[in-house]
Scaffold this motif. Structure first.
Motif, PDB file in Angstrom:
ATOM      1  N   CYS A  51      -8.075  -0.922   6.451  1.00  0.00           N
ATOM      2  CA  CYS A  51      -6.983  -0.339   6.934  1.00  0.00           C
ATOM      3  C   CYS A  51      -6.958   0.570   7.533  1.00  0.00           C
ATOM      4  O   CYS A  51      -5.896   0.814   8.695  1.00  0.00           O
ATOM      5  N   SER A  52      -7.959   1.251   7.603  1.00  0.00           N
ATOM      6  CA  SER A  52      -8.529   2.452   8.694  1.00  0.00           C
ATOM      7  C   SER A  52      -8.305   2.095   9.809  1.00  0.00           C
ATOM      8  O   SER A  52      -7.564   2.980  10.449  1.00  0.00           O
ATOM      9  N   ARG A  53      -8.338   1.128  10.213  1.00  0.00           N
ATOM     10  CA  ARG A  53      -8.936   0.511  11.781  1.00  0.00           C
ATOM     11  C   ARG A  53      -8.271   0.337  11.690  1.00  0.00           C
ATOM     12  O   ARG A  53      -7.084   0.313  13.301  1.00  0.00           O
ATOM     13  N   ARG A  54      -6.695  -0.375  10.910  1.00  0.00           N
ATOM     14  CA  ARG A  54      -5.394  -0.355  11.618  1.00  0.00           C
ATOM     15  C   ARG A  54      -4.324   0.999  11.534  1.00  0.00           C
ATOM     16  O   ARG A  54      -3.038   0.509  11.996  1.00  0.00           O
ATOM     17  N   GLY A  55      -5.415   1.718  11.611  1.00  0.00           N
ATOM     18  CA  GLY A  55      -3.752   3.142  11.582  1.00  0.00           C
ATOM     19  C   GLY A  55      -3.487   2.815  10.060  1.00  0.00           C
ATOM     20  O   GLY A  55      -1.475   3.693   9.894  1.00  0.00           O
ATOM     21  N   TYR A  60      -3.071   1.466   2.213  1.00  0.00           N
ATOM     22  CA  TYR A  60      -3.892   1.317   0.938  1.00  0.00           C
ATOM     23  C   TYR A  60      -3.630   2.105  -0.235  1.00  0.00           C
ATOM     24  O   TYR A  60      -3.417   1.801  -1.437  1.00  0.00           O
ATOM     25  N   ASP A  61      -3.270   3.290  -0.228  1.00  0.00           N
ATOM     26  CA  ASP A  61      -3.019   4.682  -0.452  1.00  0.00           C
ATOM     27  C   ASP A  61      -2.271   4.750  -1.867  1.00  0.00           C
ATOM     28  O   ASP A  61      -2.459   4.432  -2.983  1.00  0.00           O
ATOM     29  N   THR A  62      -1.410   3.143  -0.980  1.00  0.00           N
ATOM     30  CA  THR A  62       0.136   3.133  -2.337  1.00  0.00           C
ATOM     31  C   THR A  62      -0.185   2.113  -2.915  1.00  0.00           C
ATOM     32  O   THR A  62       0.128   2.379  -4.183  1.00  0.00           O
ATOM     33  N   ALA A  63      -1.278   0.725  -2.336  1.00  0.00           N
ATOM     34  CA  ALA A  63      -1.322   0.190  -3.845  1.00  0.00           C
ATOM     35  C   ALA A  63      -2.420   0.140  -4.738  1.00  0.00           C
ATOM     36  O   ALA A  63      -2.186   0.621  -5.547  1.00  0.00           O
ATOM     37  N   TYR A  64      -3.537   1.079  -4.046  1.00  0.00           N
ATOM     38  CA  TYR A  64      -4.335   1.429  -5.059  1.00  0.00           C
ATOM     39  C   TYR A  64      -3.725   2.626  -6.042  1.00  0.00           C
ATOM     40  O   TYR A  64      -3.886   2.314  -7.080  1.00  0.00           O
ATOM     41  N   ALA A  65      -2.503   3.534  -5.472  1.00  0.00           N
ATOM     42  CA  ALA A  65      -1.984   4.355  -6.497  1.00  0.00           C
ATOM     43  C   ALA A  65      -1.242   3.324  -8.043  1.00  0.00           C
ATOM     44  O   ALA A  65      -0.794   3.428  -8.867  1.00  0.00           O
ATOM     45  N   SER A  66      -0.331   2.264  -7.088  1.00  0.00           N
ATOM     46  CA  SER A  66      -0.066   1.600  -8.339  1.00  0.00           C
ATOM     47  C   SER A  66       0.091   0.867  -9.329  1.00  0.00           C
ATOM     48  O   SER A  66       0.537   0.760  -9.940  1.00  0.00           O
ATOM     49  N   VAL A  67      -1.782   0.043  -9.009  1.00  0.00           N
ATOM     50  CA  VAL A  67      -2.077  -0.448  -9.942  1.00  0.00           C
ATOM     51  C   VAL A  67      -2.961   1.090 -11.356  1.00  0.00           C
ATOM     52  O   VAL A  67      -2.272   0.692 -12.019  1.00  0.00           O
ATOM     53  N   VAL A  68      -3.135   1.728  -9.889  1.00  0.00           N
ATOM     54  CA  VAL A  68      -3.995   3.019 -11.118  1.00  0.00           C
ATOM     55  C   VAL A  68      -2.695   4.073 -12.074  1.00  0.00           C
ATOM     56  O   VAL A  68      -2.832   3.757 -13.360  1.00  0.00           O
TER      57      VAL A  68
END
Length: 76
Positions: A51-55, A60-68
């Motif tokens: 995700c970082s490579r793609r900018g 990533y942060d949004t998907a991660y927070a959604s599940v947490v």
């Protein structure tokens, strides 16, 4: 999950597939998940790098927070 194959596959995954993959890996790292936690954490690291490579770190942060914030969405 074969981490060496995953690394190659990530480069070709569309953003939508990356989001789904992040969510699935986060579910595997939650307490009470099957014993794939260490592998899932490593996969999450690899996805973040992609995700970082793609900018697209926010993706990533949004998907991660959604599940947490809503662990009931996990289909484990």
């Amino acid at each position: 999950m074969k981490l060496d194959k995953l690394e190659r596959a990530l480069r070709h995954m569309p953003n939508k597939a990356l989001i789904k993959f992040v969510k699935r890996c986060v579910c595997r790292t939650l307490p009470g998940a099957p014993k794939t936690e260490a592998e899932a954490r490593e996969a999450l690291d690899m996805v973040y790098v992609e995700c970082s490579r793609r900018g697209k770190e926010r993706l990533y942060d949004t998907a991660y927070a959604s599940v947490v914030h809503h662990p009931e969405r996990c289909d484990i």
